[in-house]
Design a protein around this motif. Structure first.
Motif, short mmCIF file in Angstrom:
data_model
loop_
_atom_site.label_atom_id
_atom_site.label_comp_id
_atom_site.label_asym_id
_atom_site.label_seq_id
_atom_site.Cartn_x
_atom_site.Cartn_y
_atom_site.Cartn_z
N VAL A 70 0.88 -1.17 0.00
CA VAL A 70 0.00 0.00 0.00
C VAL A 70 0.92 1.22 0.00
CG1 VAL A 70 -1.81 1.27 1.19
CG2 VAL A 70 -1.79 -1.24 1.28
N ARG A 112 -14.95 5.56 7.84
CA ARG A 112 -13.52 5.57 7.50
C ARG A 112 -12.83 4.36 8.09
NH1 ARG A 112 -10.32 10.28 9.28
NH2 ARG A 112 -8.84 9.63 7.67
N ARG A 113 -13.13 4.05 9.35
CA ARG A 113 -12.50 2.87 9.98
C ARG A 113 -12.89 1.60 9.25
NH1 ARG A 113 -8.70 4.40 14.02
NH2 ARG A 113 -9.35 6.50 14.65
N TRP A 155 -10.89 1.43 6.10
CA TRP A 155 -9.51 1.02 6.38
C TRP A 155 -9.42 -0.50 6.51
CZ3 TRP A 155 -7.88 4.99 10.74
CH2 TRP A 155 -7.83 6.28 10.18
N ASP A 156 -10.39 -1.09 7.19
CA ASP A 156 -10.40 -2.56 7.32
C ASP A 156 -10.51 -3.22 5.95
OD1 ASP A 156 -10.18 -2.42 10.08
OD2 ASP A 156 -12.33 -2.64 10.44
N ILE A 167 -9.46 -2.00 3.07
CA ILE A 167 -8.18 -1.84 2.37
C ILE A 167 -7.16 -2.83 2.92
CG2 ILE A 167 -6.26 -0.28 1.94
CD1 ILE A 167 -8.89 0.17 0.33
N ARG A 168 -7.14 -3.02 4.22
CA ARG A 168 -6.22 -4.00 4.80
C ARG A 168 -6.55 -5.41 4.30
NH1 ARG A 168 -7.48 -0.91 9.76
NH2 ARG A 168 -5.76 0.54 10.15
N SER A 187 -5.29 -5.63 0.71
CA SER A 187 -3.84 -5.73 0.74
C SER A 187 -3.40 -7.13 1.17
CB SER A 187 -3.26 -4.68 1.68
OG SER A 187 -1.86 -4.80 1.79
N GLU A 221 -4.77 8.65 7.81
CA GLU A 221 -5.12 7.56 6.90
C GLU A 221 -3.86 6.96 6.28
OE1 GLU A 221 -8.97 7.40 4.77
OE2 GLU A 221 -7.75 8.20 3.14
N GLN A 239 -2.03 4.95 8.93
CA GLN A 239 -2.70 3.69 9.27
C GLN A 239 -2.55 2.65 8.17
OE1 GLN A 239 -4.51 2.47 11.91
NE2 GLN A 239 -3.91 4.24 13.13
N LEU A 240 -2.56 3.07 6.92
CA LEU A 240 -2.69 2.12 5.81
C LEU A 240 -1.40 1.85 5.05
CD1 LEU A 240 -6.08 3.28 4.23
CD2 LEU A 240 -5.69 1.36 5.79
N ASP A 300 2.31 1.13 3.63
CA ASP A 300 3.61 0.52 3.91
C ASP A 300 4.72 1.54 3.70
OD1 ASP A 300 2.68 -2.23 4.35
OD2 ASP A 300 2.10 -2.14 2.25
#
Length: 288
Positions: A31, A165-166, A169-170, A172-173, A176, A191, A194-195, A197
């Protein structure tokens, strides 16, 4: 092979450079967050990578192919979440996602995608009646339904409430974790932290810094600030050895240190220090 390789990318508008000799590699499966002020060249760079804008110079390879003029087989491998989409008002989210899914060779299940972006309750409502945040969730759904190897996310959580948003994020994780390479542009520094690399910061069309969020701009090596309460006052000290300083304070207080906090420069602090010399530069307008 890196998912994206950029060497000497250049693009100008009206004789003014928007991207000025950019070199960048984005690894397969990572990411990557691309950060920068308005007019920095982010949009132009991403549009070149997506194959939507011709470059003036340099070499660009995306999933092993020059994106400009790449064919349908290449487009089947990428997903794009633009800042805004239109022309769908008379459809429902379910119809829009199902229609988009037909374009791809190996799409995700439509209901699974709708659930993943939190639109189950609005799946059969007309898009014209959706809120801004709900429309943004639909944009994300359209971007991921094709099960892309590479996903471009342009300000994806604009208009989302904190819980949405949270949840995003989950998602996107999760993507990934499945091996999807993700290129994210965002103005939300939390953001990116958190996301991502790795983070790249650009301004005036040039790469200023490239590293993990924790180490960007030497952030991990910066002195820490220790603060505590003593004799009715708030005291602070900057130190390169916070653990030793805390041990000394604990010994002096005979245990817990009242009101102890330890802080280092935030990602936002580091980002602003990197771009501040460039904020007076006039932004380059990007033609439609």
């Amino acid at each position: 092979m890196d998912a994206i390789t950029i060497r000497g990318l250049r693009k100008s508008y009206g004789g003014r450079p928007a991207v000025d000799g950019l070199d960048l590699d984005i690894r397969t499966g990572e990411v990557f967050a691309l950060l920068g002020p308005n007019g920095a060249g982010k949009t132009t760079t991403v549009e070149v990578l997506e194959g939507f804008r011709h470059r003036d110079g340099g070499e660009v390879t995306v999933l092993g192919t020059d994106p400009y003029g790449a064919g349908l087989r290449w487009r089947d491998r990428i997903g794009i979440v633009l800042q805004a989409s239109g022309g769908l008002d008379l459809l429902t989210p379910r119809e829009a996602v199902a229609s988009t899914a037909k374009v791809y060779s190996n799409p995700r299940d439509v209901d699974e995608v709708i659930d993943a972006v939190g639109l189950r309750e609005k799946a059969d409502a007309r898009i014209v009646g959706l809120s801004g945040g709900q429309r943004r969730r639909l944009d994300v759904a359209l971007g991921i339904v094709g099960r892309p190897e590479l996903l471009f996310l342009d300000e994806p959580t604009t208009g989302f409430d904190p819980q949405a948003r949270r949840d995003f994020w989950d998602l996107i994780r999760s993507l990934s974790g499945e091996g999807t390479t993700i290129v994210l542009t965002t103005h939300y520094l939390d953001e990116a932290e958190q996301l991502a690399d790795r983070v790249g910061v650009i301004a005036a069309g040039r790469l200023l810094a490239l590293d993990t969020p924790a180490a960007l701009g030497g952030r991990s090596a910066e002195e820490a600030t220790l603060s505590w309460e003593e004799d009715g006052a708030r005291r602070s000290v900057r130190t390169a050895t916070p653990t030793a300083e805390i041990a000394s304070l604990a010994a002096r207080f005979g245990g817990e240190v009242p009101g102890l906090t330890v802080t280092r420069p935030s990602l936002e602090d580091t980002y602003l220090s990197l771009i501040s010399p460039h904020l007076t530069d006039e932004a380059v307008e990007v033609p439609a």
